[in-house]
Design a protein around this motif. Sequence first.
Motif, mmCIF file in Angstrom:
data_model
loop_
_atom_site.group_PDB
_atom_site.id
_atom_site.type_symbol
_atom_site.label_atom_id
_atom_site.label_comp_id
_atom_site.label_asym_id
_atom_site.label_seq_id
_atom_site.Cartn_x
_atom_site.Cartn_y
_atom_site.Cartn_z
ATOM 1 N N ALA A 130 -17.324 12.003 3.881
ATOM 2 C CA ALA A 130 -16.715 12.576 5.083
ATOM 3 C C ALA A 130 -15.651 11.653 5.699
ATOM 4 C CB ALA A 130 -17.792 12.915 6.109
ATOM 5 N N PRO A 131 -15.897 10.331 5.851
ATOM 6 C CA PRO A 131 -14.847 9.469 6.425
ATOM 7 C C PRO A 131 -13.584 9.444 5.576
ATOM 8 C CG PRO A 131 -16.974 8.366 6.495
ATOM 9 C CD PRO A 131 -17.156 9.576 5.642
ATOM 10 N N ASP A 132 -13.748 9.504 4.239
ATOM 11 C CA ASP A 132 -12.574 9.511 3.367
ATOM 12 C C ASP A 132 -11.823 10.836 3.483
ATOM 13 O OD1 ASP A 132 -12.971 6.923 2.287
ATOM 14 O OD2 ASP A 132 -14.541 7.720 0.999
ATOM 15 N N PHE A 133 -12.554 11.943 3.649
ATOM 16 C CA PHE A 133 -11.912 13.242 3.847
ATOM 17 C C PHE A 133 -11.109 13.233 5.146
ATOM 18 C CE2 PHE A 133 -11.460 17.646 5.035
ATOM 19 C CZ PHE A 133 -11.260 18.305 3.825
ATOM 20 N N ALA A 134 -11.677 12.627 6.206
ATOM 21 C CA ALA A 134 -10.968 12.534 7.484
ATOM 22 C C ALA A 134 -9.709 11.683 7.343
ATOM 23 C CB ALA A 134 -11.894 11.952 8.547
ATOM 24 N N ALA A 135 -9.805 10.593 6.575
ATOM 25 C CA ALA A 135 -8.633 9.746 6.343
ATOM 26 C C ALA A 135 -7.574 10.503 5.559
ATOM 27 C CB ALA A 135 -9.049 8.474 5.603
ATOM 28 N N LEU A 136 -8.006 11.269 4.563
ATOM 29 C CA LEU A 136 -7.069 12.070 3.768
ATOM 30 C C LEU A 136 -6.348 13.081 4.655
ATOM 31 C CD1 LEU A 136 -5.978 12.827 0.950
ATOM 32 C CD2 LEU A 136 -7.924 14.393 0.729
ATOM 33 N N LEU A 137 -7.066 13.706 5.559
ATOM 34 C CA LEU A 137 -6.478 14.675 6.473
ATOM 35 C C LEU A 137 -5.444 14.004 7.384
ATOM 36 C CD1 LEU A 137 -6.493 17.584 7.489
ATOM 37 C CD2 LEU A 137 -8.307 16.944 9.083
ATOM 38 N N ALA A 138 -5.744 12.799 7.856
ATOM 39 C CA ALA A 138 -4.794 12.076 8.714
ATOM 40 C C ALA A 138 -3.541 11.689 7.931
ATOM 41 C CB ALA A 138 -5.470 10.838 9.296
ATOM 42 N N ILE A 139 -3.716 11.253 6.677
ATOM 43 C CA ILE A 139 -2.564 10.858 5.852
ATOM 44 C C ILE A 139 -1.667 12.055 5.578
ATOM 45 C CG2 ILE A 139 -1.915 10.050 3.541
ATOM 46 C CD1 ILE A 139 -4.372 8.222 3.626
ATOM 47 N N ALA A 140 -2.251 13.246 5.460
ATOM 48 C CA ALA A 140 -1.471 14.451 5.180
ATOM 49 C C ALA A 140 -0.462 14.745 6.284
ATOM 50 C CB ALA A 140 -2.415 15.642 4.995
ATOM 51 N N GLN A 141 -0.703 14.221 7.470
ATOM 52 C CA GLN A 141 0.210 14.444 8.596
ATOM 53 C C GLN A 141 1.353 13.434 8.622
ATOM 54 O OE1 GLN A 141 -2.032 14.987 12.308
ATOM 55 N NE2 GLN A 141 -3.861 15.322 11.073
ATOM 56 N N GLY A 142 1.368 12.531 7.630
ATOM 57 C CA GLY A 142 2.394 11.506 7.554
ATOM 58 C C GLY A 142 1.786 10.133 7.753
ATOM 59 N N ALA A 143 2.088 9.188 6.856
ATOM 60 C CA ALA A 143 1.493 7.854 6.963
ATOM 61 C C ALA A 143 2.366 6.832 6.242
ATOM 62 C CB ALA A 143 0.083 7.846 6.373
ATOM 63 N N LYS A 144 2.238 5.584 6.677
ATOM 64 C CA LYS A 144 2.942 4.475 6.032
ATOM 65 C C LYS A 144 2.012 3.271 5.937
ATOM 66 C CE LYS A 144 7.821 5.412 7.037
ATOM 67 N NZ LYS A 144 9.074 4.835 7.605
ATOM 68 N N LEU A 145 2.138 2.546 4.831
ATOM 69 C CA LEU A 145 1.404 1.299 4.636
ATOM 70 C C LEU A 145 2.284 0.152 5.089
ATOM 71 C CD1 LEU A 145 -1.024 -0.322 3.442
ATOM 72 C CD2 LEU A 145 0.236 -0.337 1.278
ATOM 73 N N HIS A 146 1.779 -0.642 6.044
ATOM 74 C CA HIS A 146 2.551 -1.752 6.604
ATOM 75 C C HIS A 146 1.887 -3.082 6.289
ATOM 76 C CE1 HIS A 146 5.362 0.639 9.098
ATOM 77 N NE2 HIS A 146 4.347 1.475 9.212
ATOM 78 N N HIS A 147 2.711 -4.118 6.166
ATOM 79 C CA HIS A 147 2.235 -5.491 5.978
ATOM 80 C C HIS A 147 2.668 -6.305 7.185
ATOM 81 C CE1 HIS A 147 2.429 -9.693 4.470
ATOM 82 N NE2 HIS A 147 1.345 -9.341 3.821
ATOM 83 N N HIS A 148 1.680 -6.794 7.973
ATOM 84 C CA HIS A 148 1.992 -7.552 9.182
ATOM 85 C C HIS A 148 2.464 -8.951 8.791
ATOM 86 C CE1 HIS A 148 1.654 -9.365 13.138
ATOM 87 N NE2 HIS A 148 1.443 -8.157 13.648
ATOM 88 N N ALA A 188 8.539 -3.123 5.344
ATOM 89 C CA ALA A 188 9.211 -2.093 6.135
ATOM 90 C C ALA A 188 8.374 -0.832 6.250
ATOM 91 C CB ALA A 188 10.566 -1.761 5.500
ATOM 92 N N GLY A 189 7.322 -0.750 5.451
ATOM 93 C CA GLY A 189 6.451 0.417 5.484
ATOM 94 C C GLY A 189 6.636 1.291 4.253
ATOM 95 N N GLN A 190 5.583 1.422 3.459
ATOM 96 C CA GLN A 190 5.635 2.277 2.276
ATOM 97 C C GLN A 190 5.061 3.651 2.620
ATOM 98 O OE1 GLN A 190 3.523 0.341 -0.901
ATOM 99 N NE2 GLN A 190 5.271 -0.933 -1.483
ATOM 100 N N PRO A 191 5.830 4.713 2.453
ATOM 101 C CA PRO A 191 5.299 6.057 2.732
ATOM 102 C C PRO A 191 4.097 6.362 1.840
ATOM 103 C CG PRO A 191 7.697 6.102 2.542
ATOM 104 C CD PRO A 191 7.258 4.748 2.084
ATOM 105 N N VAL A 192 3.064 6.923 2.437
ATOM 106 C CA VAL A 192 1.865 7.344 1.715
ATOM 107 C C VAL A 192 1.780 8.859 1.826
ATOM 108 C CG1 VAL A 192 -0.639 7.122 1.506
ATOM 109 C CG2 VAL A 192 0.714 5.179 2.316
#
Length: 230
Positions: A130-148, A188-192
């Motif tokens: 369930a937590p992974d499904f929720a994360a997948l749903l959030a990523i579907a709305q647009g997401a980026k991987l950032h390196h601080h 700069a942020g990798q689109p996911v």
Amino acid sequence: MSLPTLPVDKALTALDHRIEAAVGCSVDQLWQHRERGLLDEPSSRLADAHRGLVRAETSVTFYRFMLRRLASGRFPVDQALFARIDRTVGRLQKAAAARDEHQQLVLAALGPVETMRAQKTIPEGAELRAPDFAALLAIAQGAKLHHHLLTGRLSVVTASGVRVTPSTLERLEEAGLVTRDESHPVQAGQPVTVTDVGRTTLAGVRRPGIAAAPSSPQPGAWPSTGRARS
């Protein structure tokens, strides 16, 4: 000279990122789960060992700061200064040795947790929690991987404001549900984005092996990083 009380939760260790990847949450959340009694035994041992390592790392940072202060030019260069420098160097050596001992304790506690995480990694066609499904749903709305740049930590920020842990992203990638655009630098942020398989999962046409969300959390499972919007 006594060691003052410092905010240990502000200190970072060389193992923080590895710990977060193993437990699936930030080290701050790990400590919170420990205080609330939400962890299994291996994760509890890891949390306790990490807390000791952070305190030891704080001591190292303190004595390094004292050495910089003594060498800053604010004090007369005399035998008293040399004596203070010698004492501080000795204390720094002891603090570093203690830090190394605590680091070994963390590594010993981290091994079993990493083993359990590897066993729980979602292979393609396996169960999606369930937590992974929720994360997948959030990523579907647009997401980026950032390196601080300052902390060196990786984080996935979604358009809805939900933060997905790097370990969750890795599981979703290995299951073929999401993909990263590595043509963009991670600084700069990798689109996911969600793959066709991921979109099919979100649409409710589940692949064989993708299970419905459990009605109650399983032992040792981490809370969801965010709530799916209706």
